[in-house]
Design a protein around this motif. Structure first.
Motif, mmCIF file in Angstrom:
data_model
loop_
_atom_site.group_PDB
_atom_site.id
_atom_site.type_symbol
_atom_site.label_atom_id
_atom_site.label_comp_id
_atom_site.label_asym_id
_atom_site.label_seq_id
_atom_site.Cartn_x
_atom_site.Cartn_y
_atom_site.Cartn_z
ATOM 1 N N UNK A 25 0.544 -1.869 -0.082
ATOM 2 C CA UNK A 25 0.260 -0.050 0.453
ATOM 3 C C UNK A 25 1.083 1.183 -0.202
ATOM 4 N N UNK A 26 1.879 1.037 0.412
ATOM 5 C CA UNK A 26 2.672 2.479 0.815
ATOM 6 C C UNK A 26 3.804 2.967 -0.535
ATOM 7 N N UNK A 27 4.551 1.153 -1.416
ATOM 8 C CA UNK A 27 4.192 1.445 -3.240
ATOM 9 C C UNK A 27 3.191 2.543 -3.473
ATOM 10 N N UNK A 28 2.228 1.679 -2.988
ATOM 11 C CA UNK A 28 1.089 2.246 -4.534
ATOM 12 C C UNK A 28 1.029 3.914 -3.533
ATOM 13 N N UNK A 87 12.415 3.416 -18.958
ATOM 14 C CA UNK A 87 11.439 3.467 -18.974
ATOM 15 C C UNK A 87 11.007 4.795 -19.942
ATOM 16 N N UNK A 88 9.468 4.143 -20.489
ATOM 17 C CA UNK A 88 9.021 5.432 -20.986
ATOM 18 C C UNK A 88 8.514 6.791 -20.954
ATOM 19 N N UNK A 89 8.655 7.970 -21.119
ATOM 20 C CA UNK A 89 8.372 9.476 -19.974
ATOM 21 C C UNK A 89 6.598 8.685 -20.503
ATOM 22 N N UNK A 90 6.033 8.028 -20.199
ATOM 23 C CA UNK A 90 4.604 7.893 -19.361
ATOM 24 C C UNK A 90 4.777 7.201 -18.585
ATOM 25 N N UNK A 91 5.929 6.725 -18.300
ATOM 26 C CA UNK A 91 5.659 5.270 -17.491
ATOM 27 C C UNK A 91 6.100 6.065 -15.865
ATOM 28 N N UNK A 92 5.537 5.911 -14.863
ATOM 29 C CA UNK A 92 7.111 6.151 -13.397
ATOM 30 C C UNK A 92 6.897 5.008 -12.955
ATOM 31 N N UNK A 93 7.524 3.794 -12.685
ATOM 32 C CA UNK A 93 7.815 2.529 -11.421
ATOM 33 C C UNK A 93 7.998 2.780 -10.451
ATOM 34 N N UNK A 94 7.669 1.626 -9.265
ATOM 35 C CA UNK A 94 7.896 1.809 -7.725
ATOM 36 C C UNK A 94 8.561 0.572 -7.674
ATOM 37 N N UNK A 95 9.387 -0.511 -7.019
ATOM 38 C CA UNK A 95 9.335 -1.502 -7.281
ATOM 39 C C UNK A 95 9.599 -1.324 -4.787
#
Length: 186
Positions: A25-28, A87-95
């Motif tokens: 949930x924190x990552x979300x 990573x595409x300019x339209x995407x953000x990632x969190x692991x």
């Protein structure tokens, strides 16, 4: 003053189900907050979905595989033959977690996230040997790993046993993108 960056791993065995749910949930929430601020959009204009190796990192297969581990002390990408995806300019990632499926013998040690590519600056580093002796080979990061849009990054593991075969190193996380980029919302 911002707090010091925390970069350690906690074995899944040491966490309750509530702790695991809270980490996810924190990552979300982190991903949503970062995306709304970066793109100046409302949460209703965003989609959060699981990270896909093929779609998001450009791998040949939708699998979490390193190359064959042939040399101890060498860093191997967790994205098959892709050393440093962008990573595409339209995407953000969190692991927020990692799991090692290949455990006998435990083939990899250090997990390093870099910016700028395979030889770039270290952003996060986690000692995977901390999860070897548990019932599972899964661990949660002390801090969410964030990858910005259009960022060249690397996620590498250090070979600790030259097995001659690939290792399955699976990152748990999310991609945030605008509604319609991959999921239409219809």
């Amino acid at each position: 003053m911002s707090p010091a960056r925390r970069s350690f791993i906690v074995s899944k065995d040491e966490l309750t189900l509530t702790d695991q749910r809270n980490a996810r949930e924190m990552a979300y929430q982190n991903a949503l907050q970062r995306a709304t601020a970066k793109w100046q959009v409302g949460e209703d204009e965003l989609v959060i979905r699981g990270f896909q190796c093929l779609l998001d990192a450009g791998t040949a297969l939708e699998q979490w595989n390193t190359a064959a581990l042939n040399v101890v002390g060498t860093a191997y990408s967790v994205f098959q033959a892709i050393a440093a995806p962008t990573l595409a300019i339209t995407k953000l990632a969190c692991f927020y977690k990692v799991g090692i499926e290949s455990i006998a013998p435990f083939p990899v040690g250090l997990l390093t996230f870099r910016t700028g590519g395979a030889a770039g600056n270290i952003k996060y580093q986690f000692d995977l040997e901390q999860i070897i002796n548990g019932e599972t080979s899964e661990g949660y990061f002390s801090e969410v790993v964030e990858i910005d849009p259009n960022e060249i990054f690397a996620a590498q593991v250090l070979c600790r046993v030259a097995t001659g075969v690939l290792a399955r190193v699976q990152l748990g996380g999310f991609i945030v993108e605008g509604l319609g980029s991959t999921i239409t919302g219809i």
